[in-house]
Design an enzyme around this catalytic site. Structure first.
Site, short mmCIF file in Angstrom:
data_model
loop_
_atom_site.label_atom_id
_atom_site.label_comp_id
_atom_site.label_asym_id
_atom_site.label_seq_id
_atom_site.Cartn_x
_atom_site.Cartn_y
_atom_site.Cartn_z
N LEU A 281 0.89 -1.16 0.00
CA LEU A 281 0.00 0.00 0.00
C LEU A 281 0.93 1.20 0.00
O LEU A 281 1.82 1.29 0.84
CB LEU A 281 -0.88 -0.01 1.25
CG LEU A 281 -1.94 1.09 1.30
CD1 LEU A 281 -3.14 0.58 2.09
CD2 LEU A 281 -1.44 2.36 1.94
N GLU A 282 0.76 2.11 -0.96
CA GLU A 282 1.65 3.26 -1.03
C GLU A 282 0.87 4.57 -1.06
O GLU A 282 -0.17 4.66 -1.71
CB GLU A 282 2.53 3.20 -2.30
CG GLU A 282 3.74 2.30 -2.12
CD GLU A 282 4.74 2.40 -3.29
OE1 GLU A 282 5.78 1.75 -3.20
OE2 GLU A 282 4.48 3.12 -4.27
N MET B 1 9.31 0.01 -4.15
CA MET B 1 9.14 1.03 -3.11
C MET B 1 10.14 2.18 -3.22
O MET B 1 10.00 3.17 -2.53
CB MET B 1 9.21 0.39 -1.73
CG MET B 1 10.43 -0.45 -1.49
SD MET B 1 10.21 -1.36 0.05
CE MET B 1 11.54 -2.50 -0.03
N SER C 12 5.71 4.31 -9.88
CA SER C 12 4.61 3.60 -10.51
C SER C 12 4.11 4.50 -11.62
O SER C 12 4.43 5.69 -11.66
CB SER C 12 3.50 3.33 -9.50
OG SER C 12 3.97 2.50 -8.47
N HIS D 252 2.43 -5.02 -16.55
CA HIS D 252 1.83 -4.87 -15.21
C HIS D 252 2.82 -4.39 -14.16
O HIS D 252 2.42 -4.00 -13.07
CB HIS D 252 1.16 -6.17 -14.76
CG HIS D 252 2.07 -7.15 -14.06
ND1 HIS D 252 3.25 -7.59 -14.61
CD2 HIS D 252 1.96 -7.77 -12.87
CE1 HIS D 252 3.82 -8.44 -13.79
NE2 HIS D 252 3.08 -8.57 -12.71
#
Lengths: 150, 476
Positions: free
Chosen positions: B205-206, B376, B380, B399
């Site tokens: 979760l970012e 991380m 993205s 993806h």
């Protein structure tokens, strides 16, 4: 203390190791008997998640599975173990296995996951048919291996 | 991968001409440098998929393709049910409907800066992540059935999230054709207390900042502007999907010979769509898609609770929710004729172009948001589906980055604490229950996501819209 990813030699002959897979991890058990190779492959699965030496053998769980051949039996055994780890939220580090005619009976010793003490790195989703083999080497040693999806 | 074995059609399209038992060619969309880095196993797996019964047009690989199980990760293949086409448990994978959801927050980086540490700690505390974690939701047998049929729609009916979220999820948040009777008791047991959990491995979760907008018009239509804060959720169908994948892989591997299917690799386990195994897998797999949609919906609710507490001025709205491990029934034009196909995307994102009837009205004119997860420490991306992409690989794109290094190598190279410290120095806060897990997921263990995204953009699979960089990352 040895690295959790280094092979842990239990006896002169029976031990486990990991082998690389690009996205996941290969687990390999080696031992003087098919049973010991299956036991060591299970320790290698635990070692994908945490250091097996940090897992205390305080609870016992029994397993039984059957498959048409040795290779499918290895995958079934590891998947049965992964299922019990997931639903009981436990880790296992000691195993005793008996195999007769592709029927496996196993006892596993372990304890509930302790996030602080075990520092679990990753869940194992399932054992796969990739790089799957159960073989007896010319020197008599058994090798049981496959890739697990994490 | 050896370039000599491929025929280059243009700078981003490489063909494997049909040979041996291949029924169709293989097509890889990538740059020369990405192809050179690809494992030879990708070649082998693209070829193997091309031998399966009923495959249509080609066996495709996306720019991030890497060695998977049976199918390459980054593989796309469609099968015609009326020509003996198959459905493959290996072609979907263990983490059924793993995907990414992106939420806008209505906040800017300046808004969250003073509370960043507190936000990281509270998200980590509130959203269950990692091995052995359990969710707040416990499902009794009736709830389980309803969840497997209803997906995110079920979650909303239970108070997790908003009705308007649903239109912005693939399938309107509820996959039709799910059959809980095809899901084993073991799979249900594995999921009983895992709803609303993130999982581990590459799931995260970012909280991210929009670092760059590449297309102002589409960016504005998506409600994204440079400096905005967004939240990405990457996870899947948890234990239920893993168990369904495990069980059907075995069942299909065993039944293949009965259906006269010669499997070049047991991991390609498949069954004719019109067979008992095929139909039961579809019923179970669709239930797992609903599980993944419900899971991301519950996590969305938990994220909203955290923001409401710390930053009440925030308004968390969905941009979109996409899955990248699925098999879906879609209509595509084959030889000038609309044809109903079973499209497998294994580590590939659906990327429907403008005008597609399955897109919600608010996105139909623009094209589907395509959400590409990074690491991380890197970035993205948000892309948009294109008309050209619909003709290339059934409206599909990459993806993620894909690993360049095994977990074993990564733990030998990096210490988790050092990775956390280094990233903190760059303003990225990592929260994880496992330092070894952080080391295994170190940014350096992954390929350069930007190169993969550029290749997808240049090949025309999808259009680059925005680059997102992490501020806070919760790892399982």
């Amino acid at each position: 203390m040895p690295s959790p990813l280094a092979p842990q030699v239990e006896t002169a002959q029976a031990h486990w190791e990991h082998f690389p897979h690009q996205a996941d991890m290969g687990v390999r058990g080696l031992g003087p008997t098919k049973e010991s190779a299956f036991e060591q492959a299970a320790v290698a699965v635990t070692a994908v998640i945490a250091n097996p030496e940090a897992v205390r053998p305080v609870e016992v769980v029994s397993f039984s599975c059957e498959a048409p051949d040795d290779e499918l039996l290895l995958v079934d055994w590891l998947n049965a173990l992964i299922f019990e780890m997931a639903t009981r939220k436990m880790l296992f580090a000691r195993f005793a296995i008996q195999i007769h005619d592709h029927h496996l009976e196993a006892t596993a010793w372990g304890e509930p996951v302790d996030v602080v003490r075990h520092q679990p790195a990753v869940e194992v989703k399932g054992a796969t048919y990739t790089a799957l083999s159960v073989t007896q080497e010319p020197d008599g040693r058994w090798v049981a291996q496959c890739v697990v999806d994490v | 991968m050896d370039l000599q074995r491929l025929t280059q059609r243009n700078p981003h399209e490489w063909h494997i001409e049909p040979q041996g038992k291949m029924r169709v060619p293989g097509v890889i969309y990538a740059t020369e440098s990405l192809i050179r880095e690809m494992d030879d196993k990708v070649y082998e797996q693209v070829v193997n998929v091309a031998t399966l019964p009923g495959i249509v047009k080609a066996s495709y690989a996306m720019p991030d393709a890497h060695w998977g199980y049976g199918f390459p990760i980054g593989g796309v293949a469609a099968f015609n049910p009326d020509e003996g086409g198959v459905v493959s448990a290996g072609g979907v994978g263990f983490d059924i409907s793993c995907g990414v959801r992106l939420l806008r927050t209505g906040l800017t980086v300046e808004d969250i800066q003073p509370l960043k540490e507190q936000l990281a700690d509270t998200l980590f505390h509130h959203i269950p992540a990692g091995v052995g974690s359990t969710g707040q939701v416990r499902l009794n047998p009736d709830d389980m059935e309803a969840m497997l049929v209803g997906g995110a729609k079920w979650a909303v009916s239970k108070g997790y999230g908003l009705r308007e979220d649903l239109a912005l999820i693939e399938e309107g948040g509820c996959m039709a054709g799910a059959d809980p009777a095809c899901v084993s008791d073991q799979a249900k047991k594995r999921q009983r207390d895992e709803m609303g959990t993130l999982g581990s491995g590459n799931h995260y979760l970012e909280v991210q900042r929009v670092a760059r907008i590449f297309d102002d018009t589409i960016g504005a239509s998506f409600g994204l502007h440079e400096g905005d804060v967004v939240v990405s959720i990457h996870c899947g169908s948890r234990g239920l999907g893993h168990q369904i994948g495990t069980e059907f892989l075995k069942r299909m591997a065993v039944s293949a010979s009965r259906h006269q299917i010669a499997l070049p690799d047991r991991e390609l386990a498949c069954a004719p769509i019109h067979s008992e195994e095929g139909q039961e897998y579809l019923g179970a797999m669709r239930a797992a898609i609903n599980c993944a949609l419900a899971n991301r919906q519950i996590i969305t609710h938990l994220v909203r609770e955290v923001f409401e507490k710390l930053l009440p001025q925030a308004s968390l709205t969905l941009l979109y929710d996409v899955s990248h491990n699925t098999c879906k029934v879609e209509t595509h034009e084959i030889d000038g004729k609309p044809t109903r196909l079973f499209v497998h995307r294994k580590g590939a994102t659906r990327a429907f172009g403008p005008g597609h009837p399955d897109l919600p009205p608010s996105l139909r004119a623009i094209g589907q948001p395509v959400l590409i997860g990074g690491t991380m420490g890197t970035a993205s991306y948000v892309l948009a589906g294109t008309t050209k992409g619909m003709a290339l690989a059934y409206g599909s794109a990459c993806h993620g980055a894909g690993r360049s290094m095994s977990r074993h190598q990564a733990t030998r190279r990096w210490q988790g604490r050092e990775v956390v410290k280094e990233l903190a120095g760059r303003g990225i806060l990592i929260r994880s229950p496992s330092m070894r897990g952080v080391a295994e997921e170190a940014p350096g263990a992954y390929k350069d996501v930007s190169e993969v995204v550029d290749a997808a953009d240049e090949a025309g699979l999808a259009k680059k819209v925005a680059r997102l960089e992490p501020l806070v990352c919760i790892k399982g």
